[in-house]
Scaffold this active site. Structure first.
Site, PDB file in Angstrom:
ATOM      1  N   SER A   1       0.817  -1.210   0.000  1.00 51.85           N
ATOM      2  CA  SER A   1       0.000   0.000   0.000  1.00 51.85           C
ATOM      3  C   SER A   1       0.856   1.268   0.000  1.00 51.85           C
ATOM      4  O   SER A   1       1.737   1.404  -0.836  1.00 51.85           O
ATOM      5  CB  SER A   1      -0.957  -0.054   1.186  1.00 51.85           C
ATOM      6  OG  SER A   1      -2.106   0.673   0.870  1.00 51.85           O
TER       7      SER A   1
ATOM      8  N   LYS B   1       4.304   2.096  -2.307  1.00 47.79           N
ATOM      9  CA  LYS B   1       4.741   3.282  -3.062  1.00 47.79           C
ATOM     10  C   LYS B   1       6.193   3.581  -2.670  1.00 47.79           C
ATOM     11  O   LYS B   1       7.049   3.854  -3.523  1.00 47.79           O
ATOM     12  CB  LYS B   1       3.856   4.492  -2.733  1.00 47.79           C
ATOM     13  CG  LYS B   1       2.340   4.262  -2.859  1.00 47.79           C
ATOM     14  CD  LYS B   1       1.545   5.527  -2.524  1.00 47.79           C
ATOM     15  CE  LYS B   1       0.134   5.312  -1.982  1.00 47.79           C
ATOM     16  NZ  LYS B   1      -0.844   4.628  -2.766  1.00 47.79           N
TER      17      LYS B   1
ATOM     18  N   TRP C   1      -9.864   0.555  -4.826  1.00 52.96           N
ATOM     19  CA  TRP C   1      -9.234   1.851  -4.528  1.00 52.96           C
ATOM     20  C   TRP C   1      -7.802   1.914  -5.074  1.00 52.96           C
ATOM     21  O   TRP C   1      -7.297   2.972  -5.425  1.00 52.96           O
ATOM     22  CB  TRP C   1      -9.274   2.080  -3.016  1.00 52.96           C
ATOM     23  CG  TRP C   1      -8.904   3.467  -2.571  1.00 52.96           C
ATOM     24  CD1 TRP C   1      -7.919   3.805  -1.678  1.00 52.96           C
ATOM     25  CD2 TRP C   1      -9.529   4.710  -2.947  1.00 52.96           C
ATOM     26  NE1 TRP C   1      -7.887   5.162  -1.493  1.00 52.96           N
ATOM     27  CE2 TRP C   1      -8.866   5.743  -2.257  1.00 52.96           C
ATOM     28  CE3 TRP C   1     -10.584   5.049  -3.812  1.00 52.96           C
ATOM     29  CZ2 TRP C   1      -9.205   7.091  -2.397  1.00 52.96           C
ATOM     30  CZ3 TRP C   1     -10.914   6.404  -3.944  1.00 52.96           C
ATOM     31  CH2 TRP C   1     -10.233   7.398  -3.248  1.00 52.96           C
TER      32      TRP C   1
ATOM     33  N   HIS D   1      -7.731  -5.572  -0.093  1.00 53.07           N
ATOM     34  CA  HIS D   1      -6.489  -4.838   0.178  1.00 53.07           C
ATOM     35  C   HIS D   1      -5.778  -5.396   1.420  1.00 53.07           C
ATOM     36  O   HIS D   1      -6.206  -5.148   2.545  1.00 53.07           O
ATOM     37  CB  HIS D   1      -6.897  -3.381   0.416  1.00 53.07           C
ATOM     38  CG  HIS D   1      -5.766  -2.433   0.473  1.00 53.07           C
ATOM     39  ND1 HIS D   1      -5.027  -2.094  -0.643  1.00 53.07           N
ATOM     40  CD2 HIS D   1      -5.238  -1.729   1.495  1.00 53.07           C
ATOM     41  CE1 HIS D   1      -4.100  -1.219  -0.299  1.00 53.07           C
ATOM     42  NE2 HIS D   1      -4.207  -0.979   1.002  1.00 53.07           N
TER      43      HIS D   1
END
Ligand code: GCU
Length: 328
Positions: free
Chosen positions: A177, A181, A268, A299
């Protein structure tokens, strides 16, 4: 690649900026536009052993930065292989102790890898009104919290380099998540990482800005302004004007390896946008140098995500010392 869901098979790559633009330094553009420029400096000066049980070591690290020291705790799971073990460095969301229950340490060690974990908020608080390591560098060009966490991942590798029984050859940086990044930005900048693993990293991670779906620049910069350089918010609603897209970030890591993991119901994070970024980046890699999976569910960083990423790393890390299976 296992059979992809129907929606994945039908998806098409949107118009994108060129994979490897000539005449521009693509990492420089990512730094200027999104993540900020990581300052140089920050050296490990002390690594204090806090405790040692069989295969599990805890340390406190001190990193000297231009305006002061940063201290944080590390949790290392180290297999008892005959040779040195390659290491996976990963930041955790809820503290290092919680990872003992939620990360599949035993199975990852059985595959020959050590894992070094650090609580991400000990590097940089996830709070728009607080600063961690970013306060320890003189005010230069801005850098966001994602950049600070990426900086921390490189310091984790510095730490691993000094611990007996580990090798930084074949090192993996892995994140889920927002920390996915950070893992991608760390892998792009630090060539010591042989494999970069992004799990459900979504917007500003592995998914394409130019593929509609999930979080967009307006949403992410409104809710998490501290993650990026302030000027990134000016691209809200103007995704097509961005000088970069995320397939270029993946490609910038080649010929080192990249593995992207998605979850089918993780709307998302736009898992189809992640897949299309992988497809668009593939020409930059040698055959099999970029891997992808999408699994059912939402997720989360699950055991199967870890194990598939580890298996990809074992398979593709020719030339780096092959991780031995665990002895005894
Ligand atoms: C939020 C955020 C995402 C991020 C995620 C996470 O959902 O919008 O960009 O990846 O948190 O880190 O769990």
């Amino acid at each position: 690649m296992a059979q992809l869901p129907e929606a994945w098979r039908r998806a098409t790559v949107p118009d994108l900026p060129p994979l490897q633009p000539t005449g521009t330094d693509v990492l420089d553009t990512f730094a200027r536009t999104i993540y900020g420029r990581t300052p140089t400096g920050g050296h490990l000066t002390d690594l204090e052993l806090l405790s040692e049980e069989p295969g599990v070591l805890r340390h406190r690290a001190r990193i000297s930065c231009p305006l002061g020291d940063l201290e944080f705790d590390t949790l290392l799971h180290r297999p008892s292989a005959a040779g040195p073990s390659p290491v996976i460095v990963a930041l955790s969301f809820t503290g290092i102790d919680e990872t003992v229950d939620s990360w599949p340490y035993e199975k990852v060690m059985d595959a020959g890898y050590a894992v070094l974990a650090v609580d991400y908020q000990q590097i940089e608080p996830d709070d728009p009104s607080a600063l961690g390591v970013r306060a320890l560098f003189p005010n230069g060009e801005p850098w966001g919290a994602v950049g600070a966490w990426a900086w921390g991942l490189s310091r984790c590798l510095d730490i691993a380099a000094g611990i007996q029984g580990l090798t930084t050859d074949g090192a993996i940086v892995l994140g889920h998540s927002r920390l996915g990044k950070a893992a991608l930005w760390a892998g792009a900048q630090d060539e010591r990482f042989a494999v970069t693993v992004s799990n459900d990293s979504g917007c500003c991670g592995a998914s394409l800005f130019r593929h509609p779906g999930g979080e967009d620049i307006a949403a992410i910069t409104t809710k998490f302004p501290h993650w990026f350089v302030p000027s990134f918010a000016s691209y809200a609603g103007s995704e097509d004007e961005l000088p970069v897209d995320q397939h270029q970030l993946l490609a910038s890591i080649a010929p080192r390896r990249v593995y992207v993991a998605s979850a089918e119901d993780d709307d998302w994070a736009d898992p189809i946008g992640e897949y299309l970024a992988v497809l668009a980046a593939t020409p930059a890699f040698e055959d099999g140098g970029i891997g992808y999976h999408v699994r059912p569910g939402g997720h989360a960083l699950l055991e199967e995500d870890w194990l598939q990423a580890v298996e990809f790393s074992r398979r593709t890390s020719r030339g780096w010392p092959s991780p031995g299976r665990r002895s005894g």
